[in-house]
Design a protein around this motif. Structure first.
Motif, PDB file in Angstrom:
ATOM      1  N   PRO A  61     -12.579  -2.952   3.281  1.00 21.25           N
ATOM      2  CA  PRO A  61     -11.369  -2.823   2.470  1.00 21.25           C
ATOM      3  C   PRO A  61     -11.533  -3.252   1.002  1.00 21.25           C
ATOM      4  N   HIS A  62     -12.628  -3.927   0.656  1.00 24.76           N
ATOM      5  CA  HIS A  62     -12.670  -4.604  -0.642  1.00 24.76           C
ATOM      6  C   HIS A  62     -12.533  -3.655  -1.819  1.00 24.76           C
TER       7      HIS A  62
ATOM      8  N   TYR B  33      -3.612   5.455  -2.172  1.00 24.27           N
ATOM      9  CA  TYR B  33      -4.357   4.426  -1.438  1.00 24.27           C
ATOM     10  C   TYR B  33      -5.158   5.062  -0.303  1.00 24.27           C
TER      11      TYR B  33
ATOM     12  N   ASP C 276      -0.652  -4.084   4.176  1.00 22.61           N
ATOM     13  CA  ASP C 276      -0.499  -4.810   2.918  1.00 22.61           C
ATOM     14  C   ASP C 276      -1.442  -6.008   2.904  1.00 22.61           C
ATOM     15  N   PHE C 277      -2.066  -6.269   1.755  1.00 21.53           N
ATOM     16  CA  PHE C 277      -3.077  -7.337   1.685  1.00 21.53           C
ATOM     17  C   PHE C 277      -2.685  -8.391   0.659  1.00 21.53           C
TER      18      PHE C 277
ATOM     19  N   GLN D 272      -5.346  -2.133  -6.698  1.00 23.33           N
ATOM     20  CA  GLN D 272      -4.806  -3.152  -7.605  1.00 23.33           C
ATOM     21  C   GLN D 272      -4.932  -2.732  -9.065  1.00 23.33           C
TER      22      GLN D 272
ATOM     23  N   HIS E 271      -9.654  -9.885  -2.919  1.00 27.67           N
ATOM     24  CA  HIS E 271      -9.758  -8.607  -3.633  1.00 27.67           C
ATOM     25  C   HIS E 271      -9.321  -8.698  -5.092  1.00 27.67           C
TER      26      HIS E 271
ATOM     27  N   VAL F  37       0.826  -1.209   0.000  1.00 27.46           N
ATOM     28  CA  VAL F  37       0.000   0.000   0.000  1.00 27.46           C
ATOM     29  C   VAL F  37       0.866   1.268   0.000  1.00 27.46           C
TER      30      VAL F  37
ATOM     31  N   GLU G 201     -11.670  -0.471  -1.840  1.00 26.67           N
ATOM     32  CA  GLU G 201     -10.430   0.303  -1.748  1.00 26.67           C
ATOM     33  C   GLU G 201      -9.255  -0.502  -2.307  1.00 26.67           C
ATOM     34  N   ASN G 202      -9.209  -1.794  -1.981  1.00 23.42           N
ATOM     35  CA  ASN G 202      -8.116  -2.640  -2.459  1.00 23.42           C
ATOM     36  C   ASN G 202      -8.257  -2.963  -3.945  1.00 23.42           C
ATOM     37  N   GLU G 203      -9.497  -3.127  -4.395  1.00 23.92           N
ATOM     38  CA  GLU G 203      -9.726  -3.299  -5.834  1.00 23.92           C
ATOM     39  C   GLU G 203      -9.190  -2.100  -6.607  1.00 23.92           C
TER      40      GLU G 203
END
Length: 657
Positions: A377-378, A296, A324-325, A385, A350, A290, A380-382
């Motif tokens: 978080p979904h 982010y 970090d995911f 990426q 994600h 991130v 936001e993480n999409e």
């Protein structure tokens, strides 16, 4: 006549802003205005001559509705009229509203039915220029759709990426298929079904994609508990999901991909992120960094320091940053796995949606939807990426040409009896648990009765009231169609030959009301899918239909058949717009009656026996016994009807337990 409107509510105070085009300053607002504090007020142009007190840029005018008058109005201290009444509102300059004298006494507020309202304008509120109006993007049907964009934190006019302005692609996050879908899922997919229908109605060619997450920790755990393969579990619950969502009247999406069909796309995206420095491998896992993406947190507004290890973020010394995911997870015993450059494993949650979107719809899409709980978080993480993977969709340098998503759209939470829905609290309901007792369309009506972005409180009372309203609506439609058939069969020669007399009385009002309602519904749905307002606008047409069907003045009104036909068509079009059936009313009414009997623990034979006993009591003038039988059935939701063709109808009943 309504150019567009925006509504904001701050600290309990509502500000309603209306763009008025034409002589629309003296307009009628029915009970739809009382639905909520954040309700749009419809400014509809009435016929005839109207006297208008305008802002400083305009003098008073007595003009027909074709007037070139255009002013932006800030409504001050407006209170919604009493339900069931009609009130006339008149625009006046701010000075006049504060007590200044007007040269013409005719510009004073008009009273109608004893109710008085006043709008004020201020020279500080700029009128929209012709250039601004022309710049508003329009759909193929000429309307403008306003959508609330989570990223922008405001409503924005919808404009698709497609250069022709006709094609739209929309992705909505689907379910993780390890159990039956619950009422929270129902809310998501009913809301986006309405959006899908609205976009289609406006002339767009929509590609609607809704995925299935078919590999996940919960799926693996449930399959192991059941002693079955993950594929078998997934197939079973996908079929159950379709049964539940189909019953709610939701249209099937254009595409329904499964994550496991896109493993290679996921691996390719992970490789690209590592190559660009946005991700790193760690003992067979792959993590997104991130810190490598400065933007982010832009969707959720969440700061990096909010992601502290040990709270919402798992402690893992292999991570460069606790936030970090995982993009890829190394293989574990008893889990399905796929080969990758980092060893056998499976995708993280994600990355699935990012890879499927890019593979099916492209690197940039128009609309991405889901529940509010997915913002972080979904989603936001999409966003991280997909933005990092392609710099969405950069052609030169690092600056993106298009964002990953143009419009992020999210629906509000579902509470049960004012508490968060949770299995641990015992207030967790699946869709099929609800529809075993109540009609699926009653659940849909209840969900649409609250704006999709607002939180909704699921209660038995709300379902009972939705079911009761649904019965009233379809009974009115059925009765109106019968009356219309009879009216057309008995039409005079002049009416058949196309030489009818001008409509009078309630018939004339009904014809005009049909036009007004159609405009009101269109305005509500293009204003960020305001389904409560659209559905509430049916109140007056339904009442008018009942007047035309059952009252003496309605039956004798000249032009009755035209009014019936126009009003029925308007109601049917509204139902179709919000995803409710406009045909098969008799069958739906019977289904509602059967569900009422089931909830009451009665059969039709039980009701028939009670009706017979009550008739005997009335014949014997034992009115106390007659009332006891009626009240006993009424407490169970069965309302006995005296007179008319109906023996009984469902009634609202609430069990406090």
């Amino acid at each position: 006549a309504c150019r567009g409107c925006d509504t904001t509510a701050r600290q309990g105070t509502t500000q309603r802003r209306i763009w008025v085009v034409g002589a629309t300053t003296e307009h009628t607002i029915g009970k739809i205005a009382a639905m909520s504090l954040c309700t749009s007020i419809l400014a509809s142009g009435a016929r005839g001559m109207h006297r208008i007190a305008c802002s400083a840029s305009h003098q008073r005018h007595a003009t027909p509705c074709a007037s070139r008058l255009s002013s932006r109005v800030r409504c001050a201290a407006l209170r919604a009229p009493v339900m069931g009444t009609r009130s006339t509102y008149v625009l006046a300059p701010a000075a006049a509203a504060s007590g200044a004298q007007d040269a013409d006494s005719n510009s004073r507020p008009i009273r109608l039915g004893g109710v008085q309202r006043r709008f004020t304008t201020s020279s500080a509120v700029a009128s929209p220029s012709a250039a601004d109006a022309d710049a508003m993007p329009v759909a193929p049907n000429g309307q403008t759709l306003m959508l609330h964009n989570t990223m922008a934190r405001r409503k924005e006019p919808f404009s698709p990426r497609d250069s022709t302005g006709k094609k739209v692609n929309m992705y909505v996050c689907g379910v993780t298929v390890y159990d039956y879908s619950h009422i929270g899922h129902a809310r998501v997919y009913v809301a986006f079904d309405v959006l899908y229908r609205q976009l289609t109605r406006m002339g767009y060619d929509v590609t609607y994609c809704r995925n299935f997450t078919d590999v996940d920790d919960k799926i693996i755990k449930r399959a192991n508990e059941n002693g079955e393969e993950c594929d078998a579990l997934v197939d079973r619950f996908i079929a159950a999901f379709h049964e539940d969502i189909d019953a709610l009247g939701c249209l099937r999406p254009t595409i329904e991909p499964r994550a496991t069909d896109h493993i290679q796309d996921i691996v390719t995206m992970c490789e690209r992120l590592i190559e660009k420095g946005y991700a790193y491998p760690a003992d067979g896992d792959v993590y997104f960094s991130v810190d490598a993406l400065p933007e982010y947190g832009s969707l959720s507004g969440r700061k990096q320091e909010d992601n502290r290890a040990g709270e919402r973020v798992a402690v893992d010394d292999r991570k460069k940053n606790p936030a970090d995911f995982a993009l890829w997870k190394a293989a574990k015993p008893g889990e399905p796995t796929w080969d990758s450059p980092w060893g056998a494993g499976r995708p993280g949650w994600h990355i699935e949606c990012s890879a499927m979107i890019e593979s099916i719809l492209g690197k940039s899409i128009d609309i991405h939807g889901g529940g509010q709980d997915l913002v972080f978080p979904h989603h936001e993480n999409e966003l991280a990426q997909s933005t990092a993977s392609c710099r969405c969709c950069a052609t030169d340098g690092d600056e993106p040409e298009e964002p990953f998503v143009r419009y992020w759209v999210h629906n509000g939470f579902v509470k049960v009896d004012s508490e968060k829905m949770s299995k641990s609290l015992g207030n967790f309901f699946t869709i099929r648990e609800v529809t075993e007792k109540y009609h699926p369309f009653a659940l849909r009506w209840m969900l649409l009765g609250t704006h999709y972005r607002a939180p909704i409180n699921y209660t038995q009372r709300a379902l009972e009231e939705a079911s009761d309203r649904l019965y009233y609506l379809y009974q009115t439609l059925v009765d109106s169609r019968v009356a219309l058939t009879e009216a057309e069969a008995s039409a005079t020669d002049a009416e058949v030959k196309g030489k009818p007399k001008p409509p009078t009385g309630v018939a004339a009002e009904g014809i005009e009301l049909a036009v007004e309602t159609k405009a009101a519904v269109a305005s509500a749905l293009t204003d960020d899918l305001n389904t409560p307002l659209a559905m509430a606008s049916l109140s007056s047409p339904l009442k008018m239909l009942n007047d035309l069907v059952s009252t003496k003045k309605g039956k004798k009104a000249v032009g009755r058949n035209v009014a019936l036909r126009d009003l029925v068509k308007t109601v049917e079009e509204t139902l179709e717009a919000v995803g409710l059936p406009h045909e098969g009313g008799e069958r739906l009414l019977e289904e509602l009656r059967l569900l009422t009997l089931a909830r009451a623990g009665l059969t039709q034979a039980d009701v028939d026996e009670a009706v017979a006993k009550r008739a005997e009591a009335r014949t014997a003038k034992d009115f106390a016994e007659s009332d006891r039988i009626r009240d006993e059935l009424g407490a169970k939701g069965v309302a006995l009807m005296d007179g008319g063709s109906q023996v009984w109808r469902p009634a609202t009943v609430v069990n406090d337990k």
